[in-house]
Design a protein around this motif. Structure first.
Motif, PDB file in Angstrom:
ATOM      1  N   ASN A 104       0.770  -1.257  -0.058  1.00 34.21           N
ATOM      2  CA  ASN A 104       0.091  -0.050  -0.077  1.00 34.21           C
ATOM      3  C   ASN A 104       0.775   1.205  -0.092  1.00 34.21           C
ATOM      4  OD1 ASN A 104      -2.241  -1.297  -0.013  1.00 34.21           O
ATOM      5  ND2 ASN A 104      -2.507  -1.456   2.232  1.00 34.21           N
ATOM      6  N   VAL A 105       0.560   2.184  -1.079  1.00 32.54           N
ATOM      7  CA  VAL A 105       1.414   3.374  -1.132  1.00 32.54           C
ATOM      8  C   VAL A 105       0.996   4.874  -0.777  1.00 32.54           C
ATOM      9  CG1 VAL A 105       0.766   3.744  -3.548  1.00 32.54           C
ATOM     10  CG2 VAL A 105       3.051   4.177  -2.910  1.00 32.54           C
ATOM     11  N   ALA A 106      -0.291   4.676  -0.468  1.00 29.16           N
ATOM     12  CA  ALA A 106      -1.164   6.031  -0.106  1.00 29.16           C
ATOM     13  C   ALA A 106      -2.622   5.771   0.201  1.00 29.16           C
ATOM     14  CB  ALA A 106      -0.950   6.922  -1.354  1.00 29.16           C
ATOM     15  N   GLY A 107      -3.049   6.629   1.064  1.00 18.99           N
ATOM     16  CA  GLY A 107      -4.519   6.793   1.090  1.00 18.99           C
ATOM     17  C   GLY A 107      -5.198   8.185   0.902  1.00 18.99           C
ATOM     18  N   ALA A 233      11.594  -0.870 -13.203  1.00 19.27           N
ATOM     19  CA  ALA A 233      10.369  -0.994 -12.734  1.00 19.27           C
ATOM     20  C   ALA A 233      10.388  -1.307 -11.139  1.00 19.27           C
ATOM     21  CB  ALA A 233       9.449  -2.394 -13.208  1.00 19.27           C
ATOM     22  N   GLU A 234      11.116  -2.234 -10.777  1.00 20.31           N
ATOM     23  CA  GLU A 234      11.418  -2.318  -9.153  1.00 20.31           C
ATOM     24  C   GLU A 234      11.840  -1.297  -8.449  1.00 20.31           C
ATOM     25  OE1 GLU A 234      11.138  -4.308  -5.469  1.00 20.31           O
ATOM     26  OE2 GLU A 234      10.094  -4.422  -7.289  1.00 20.31           O
ATOM     27  N   ALA A 235      12.781  -0.721  -9.211  1.00 20.02           N
ATOM     28  CA  ALA A 235      13.348   0.481  -8.564  1.00 20.02           C
ATOM     29  C   ALA A 235      12.460   1.879  -8.537  1.00 20.02           C
ATOM     30  CB  ALA A 235      14.810   1.093  -9.443  1.00 20.02           C
ATOM     31  N   PHE A 236      11.650   1.778  -9.440  1.00 17.85           N
ATOM     32  CA  PHE A 236      10.579   3.040  -9.165  1.00 17.85           C
ATOM     33  C   PHE A 236       9.623   2.664  -8.309  1.00 17.85           C
ATOM     34  CE2 PHE A 236       6.833   5.220 -10.780  1.00 17.85           C
ATOM     35  CZ  PHE A 236       7.183   6.820 -10.557  1.00 17.85           C
ATOM     36  N   ARG A 237       9.085   1.351  -8.189  1.00 14.82           N
ATOM     37  CA  ARG A 237       8.139   0.809  -7.136  1.00 14.82           C
ATOM     38  C   ARG A 237       8.854   1.046  -5.785  1.00 14.82           C
ATOM     39  NH1 ARG A 237       7.106  -2.885  -3.407  1.00 14.82           N
ATOM     40  NH2 ARG A 237       9.056  -3.724  -3.706  1.00 14.82           N
ATOM     41  N   ARG A 238      10.113   0.716  -5.531  1.00 15.60           N
ATOM     42  CA  ARG A 238      10.846   1.128  -4.025  1.00 15.60           C
ATOM     43  C   ARG A 238      10.632   2.678  -3.737  1.00 15.60           C
ATOM     44  NH1 ARG A 238      13.860  -3.352  -1.848  1.00 15.60           N
ATOM     45  NH2 ARG A 238      13.540  -5.175  -3.331  1.00 15.60           N
ATOM     46  N   PHE A 239      11.055   3.343  -5.063  1.00 18.20           N
ATOM     47  CA  PHE A 239      11.181   4.912  -4.949  1.00 18.20           C
ATOM     48  C   PHE A 239       9.871   5.333  -4.155  1.00 18.20           C
ATOM     49  CE2 PHE A 239      10.088   8.998  -6.302  1.00 18.20           C
ATOM     50  CZ  PHE A 239      11.345   9.888  -5.931  1.00 18.20           C
ATOM     51  N   LEU A 240       8.498   4.653  -4.984  1.00 26.42           N
ATOM     52  CA  LEU A 240       7.501   5.191  -4.549  1.00 26.42           C
ATOM     53  C   LEU A 240       7.160   4.898  -2.950  1.00 26.42           C
ATOM     54  CD1 LEU A 240       5.170   4.379  -7.378  1.00 26.42           C
ATOM     55  CD2 LEU A 240       5.642   6.530  -6.896  1.00 26.42           C
ATOM     56  N   VAL A 241       7.346   3.759  -2.349  1.00 28.82           N
ATOM     57  CA  VAL A 241       7.197   3.295  -1.146  1.00 28.82           C
ATOM     58  C   VAL A 241       8.303   3.985  -0.267  1.00 28.82           C
ATOM     59  CG1 VAL A 241       5.689   1.152  -1.971  1.00 28.82           C
ATOM     60  CG2 VAL A 241       8.293   1.055  -1.362  1.00 28.82           C
ATOM     61  N   GLY A 242       9.383   4.412  -0.717  1.00 28.51           N
ATOM     62  CA  GLY A 242      10.426   4.794   0.223  1.00 28.51           C
ATOM     63  C   GLY A 242      10.144   6.381   0.505  1.00 28.51           C
ATOM     64  N   ARG A 243      11.077   6.934   1.461  1.00 30.18           N
ATOM     65  CA  ARG A 243      10.995   8.153   2.110  1.00 30.18           C
ATOM     66  C   ARG A 243      10.729   9.357   0.959  1.00 30.18           C
ATOM     67  NH1 ARG A 243      14.393  12.205   2.768  1.00 30.18           N
ATOM     68  NH2 ARG A 243      16.108  10.869   2.056  1.00 30.18           N
ATOM     69  N   GLY A 245       9.626   9.149  -2.188  1.00 35.02           N
ATOM     70  CA  GLY A 245       8.170   8.968  -2.870  1.00 35.02           C
ATOM     71  C   GLY A 245       6.971   9.261  -2.011  1.00 35.02           C
ATOM     72  N   GLN A 246       7.200   8.897  -0.799  1.00 35.03           N
ATOM     73  CA  GLN A 246       5.951   9.256   0.234  1.00 35.03           C
ATOM     74  C   GLN A 246       6.078  10.753   0.398  1.00 35.03           C
ATOM     75  OE1 GLN A 246       3.782   6.744   1.936  1.00 35.03           O
ATOM     76  NE2 GLN A 246       4.422   6.091  -0.147  1.00 35.03           N
ATOM     77  N   ALA A 247       7.151  11.357   0.653  1.00 41.81           N
ATOM     78  CA  ALA A 247       7.034  12.848   0.699  1.00 41.81           C
ATOM     79  C   ALA A 247       6.226  13.605  -0.327  1.00 41.81           C
ATOM     80  CB  ALA A 247       8.276  13.274   0.868  1.00 41.81           C
ATOM     81  N   ILE A 248       6.675  13.100  -1.531  1.00 42.44           N
ATOM     82  CA  ILE A 248       5.798  13.696  -2.704  1.00 42.44           C
ATOM     83  C   ILE A 248       4.323  13.558  -2.672  1.00 42.44           C
ATOM     84  CG2 ILE A 248       5.669  13.568  -5.262  1.00 42.44           C
ATOM     85  CD1 ILE A 248       8.801  12.646  -5.326  1.00 42.44           C
ATOM     86  N   LEU A 249       4.087  12.320  -2.328  1.00 45.13           N
ATOM     87  CA  LEU A 249       2.676  11.914  -2.194  1.00 45.13           C
ATOM     88  C   LEU A 249       1.644  12.838  -1.160  1.00 45.13           C
ATOM     89  CD1 LEU A 249       2.962   7.912  -2.730  1.00 45.13           C
ATOM     90  CD2 LEU A 249       2.025   9.679  -4.286  1.00 45.13           C
ATOM     91  N   ARG A 250       2.393  13.024   0.012  1.00 48.18           N
ATOM     92  CA  ARG A 250       1.999  13.601   0.954  1.00 48.18           C
ATOM     93  C   ARG A 250       1.696  15.252   0.491  1.00 48.18           C
ATOM     94  NH1 ARG A 250       1.706   9.617   1.233  1.00 48.18           N
ATOM     95  NH2 ARG A 250       2.435   8.087   3.121  1.00 48.18           N
ATOM     96  N   ARG A 251       2.859  15.617  -0.166  1.00 44.60           N
ATOM     97  CA  ARG A 251       2.930  16.886  -0.602  1.00 44.60           C
ATOM     98  C   ARG A 251       1.599  17.277  -1.494  1.00 44.60           C
ATOM     99  NH1 ARG A 251       7.458  17.420  -3.633  1.00 44.60           N
ATOM    100  NH2 ARG A 251       6.547  17.853  -5.620  1.00 44.60           N
ATOM    101  N   PHE A 252       1.068  16.216  -2.292  1.00 42.01           N
ATOM    102  CA  PHE A 252      -0.409  16.301  -2.969  1.00 42.01           C
ATOM    103  C   PHE A 252      -1.458  15.854  -2.374  1.00 42.01           C
ATOM    104  CE2 PHE A 252       2.877  16.568  -6.042  1.00 42.01           C
ATOM    105  CZ  PHE A 252       2.592  17.289  -7.234  1.00 42.01           C
ATOM    106  N   GLY A 253      -1.370  15.877  -1.247  1.00 38.61           N
ATOM    107  CA  GLY A 253      -2.637  15.586  -0.264  1.00 38.61           C
ATOM    108  C   GLY A 253      -2.779  14.157   0.188  1.00 38.61           C
TER     109      GLY A 253
END
Length: 257
Positions: A104-107, A233-243, A245-253
């Motif tokens: 799970n990457v975001a809510g 693909a795996e590198a970008f997946r890890r980026f999304l679930v990593g610190r 990527g998560q900071a970017i997702l939070r920035r967008f709400g």
């Protein structure tokens, strides 16, 4: 052949053409199929990921239901990011995701919107009368029978006792961004979208936030597809679930997964 089946074949053919048409395109990063509600956040994540000299992911957005069907039809994609768990479950049951890569990457939150100029205000609690607020208009929603945002919306309206009053007046959109557009244009006086969609638009305003208890938890799972052969693909997946990527997702709400 049904229209839906033909559309799936055309989508797969178009993706294959994009990936193989020219050497320049073939050198681009992994193909990511992501829920329409993630557009701005995923574009920012892909840009940030590529700053380190890595190939920039190619992004394709649509309703999670449509993307899951494209994957089942053989779309040559590398990653899938769904706006709910059931559509990822469907892809997983078909044996199409790589073992151990689902996370799970975001809510998100679910909100009721109106055009920016509207003066409507509503308290979203049991017994709310949305049919009166709609007047002679319709409620814009992603398809409540298939698309995650629409399914969450229907669940919330049922929990609040408001679904029966608006069911026959729903303007069913193919994805949550299409529902957003109906309200932006004034074609619908009210709509149900994610909080992140509302914040991405200057043409709407939030008139109410649905209680988190009124619908299933909104979770966005990501997984690498088994047919993927792109090492990025795996590198970008890890980026999304990593610190980062998560900071970017939070920035967008987006909220924590």
């Amino acid at each position: 052949m049904s229209g839906a089946a033909m559309a799936r074949r055309l989508f797969v053919a178009a993706l294959m053409l994009i990936l193989t048409a020219t050497p320049a395109l073939a050198q681009r990063g992994p193909l990511v199929l992501a829920a329409a509600s993630m557009q701005e956040a995923m574009e920012a994540a892909a840009t940030a990921y590529a700053r380190g000299g890595r190939a920039k992911p190619v992004l394709s957005f649509a309703a999670s239901s449509a993307l899951a069907r494209q994957i089942a039809a053989g779309a040559p994609a590398d990653l899938f990011v769904s706006a709910d768990e059931p559509w990822m479950d469907d892809v997983e049951r078909r044996g199409l995701i790589a073992a151990g890569t689902r996370a799970n990457v975001a809510g998100n939150r679910l909100v009721l919107i109106a055009p920016a100029t509207s003066r409507v205000r509503l308290a979203l609690r049991p017994g709310v009368d949305l049919s009166r607020a709609l007047g002679g208009g319709r409620m814009a929603m992603a398809d409540p029978d298939a698309v995650p945002a629409g399914k969450y919306g229907r669940a919330a309206l049922e929990r609040l006792g408001a679904w029966r009053g608006v069911e026959s007046r729903v303007a069913r959109a193919e994805n949550v961004r299409a529902a957003l557009a109906l309200v932006e244009r004034g074609a619908a006086p009210l709509g149900i979208v994610y909080a992140t969609d509302a914040s991405a638009s200057k043409g709407v305003r939030v008139v109410g936030v649905f209680p988190a208890t009124s619908h299933p938890p909104i979770r966005y799972p990501v997984a690498r597809l088994k047919r993927s052969r792109d090492p990025g693909a795996e590198a970008f997946r890890r980026f999304l679930v990593g610190r980062q990527g998560q900071a970017i997702l939070r920035r967008f709400g987006f909220t924590a997964p």
